[in-house]
Design an enzyme around this catalytic site. Sequence first.
Site, short mmCIF file in Angstrom:
data_model
loop_
_atom_site.label_atom_id
_atom_site.label_comp_id
_atom_site.label_asym_id
_atom_site.label_seq_id
_atom_site.Cartn_x
_atom_site.Cartn_y
_atom_site.Cartn_z
CB ALA A 272 -0.91 0.00 1.23
N GLY B 36 -0.41 -5.04 0.99
CA GLY B 36 -1.66 -4.99 0.24
C GLY B 36 -1.58 -5.67 -1.10
CD GLU C 54 -3.54 -7.41 3.34
OE1 GLU C 54 -4.12 -7.66 4.41
OE2 GLU C 54 -3.13 -6.27 3.02
CD GLU D 270 0.75 -5.82 5.85
OE1 GLU D 270 0.04 -5.74 4.84
OE2 GLU D 270 1.47 -6.82 6.09
#
Length: 260
Positions: free
Chosen positions: A66, A112, A115, A135
């Site tokens: 992200a 992300g 994910e 993360e």
Amino acid sequence: MSYKNILEEIDDNILTITINRPKKLNALNRETIQELHDALKEAKSDDEVKVVILTGSGEKAFVAGADISEFADYSPKEGKGLAADGQKKLFDYVANFPKPVIAAINGFALGGGLELALAAHFRVASDNAKMGLPEVSLGVIPGYGGTQRLPQLVGKGRAMEMIMTAGMIDANQALQYNLVNHVVELGDLLEFTEDIAAKIMKNSMVAISGAIKAINANYDDGVNGFETEINEFGRAFGTEDFKEGTTAFLNKRKADFPNK
């Protein structure tokens, strides 16, 4: 539709969506998440699109995570909203998409990015791919479904280790973990994935949509997956595809599904 951060190409009923932010290693920002949602929403109602392939531009990254610069100063309330909005618009949307979504992982799939790949119905990786959920090294946890989908694929212990260490695994280790279905050379990645898509499209897309729903139901808390399977099985009997498939089988010919 024209997009700033993604590219689209339709060929032989396969829609390839390429996340195109090479200077940021294709990192997901809010704008890119919205564009991906919009592109998928359009593909959902486009009869020309039968299979979707998600990939990243260049040879370095699928999606390297992200865009941290967007949320570094968020409050707890804003952080919760970020995760909820992202899951609804993209990650859950991909996981429950009625048409097959394949992630073609070319290079880094981190945070992300992994994910997003986890949300796809299955994954093919290039031999230079590296995957991880880093993360906790930033003082946060995966917020786009990583703590839920990773254990489903690799098991609780391996998911715990990957998330706690914030480490990366390579493509062959990902294959061993059942995180990806196939590993191929980078130059062959899209062609190989398209070949799988072509095999999928020989079958009833209506039936495949029902199968996606039934398989996903097994992972929804409080939902009886067997009951969903029974319902989808019964629904199939009322489709034109069922009539064509059974007629073709009994007449010893290949089925030509109308996908209705």
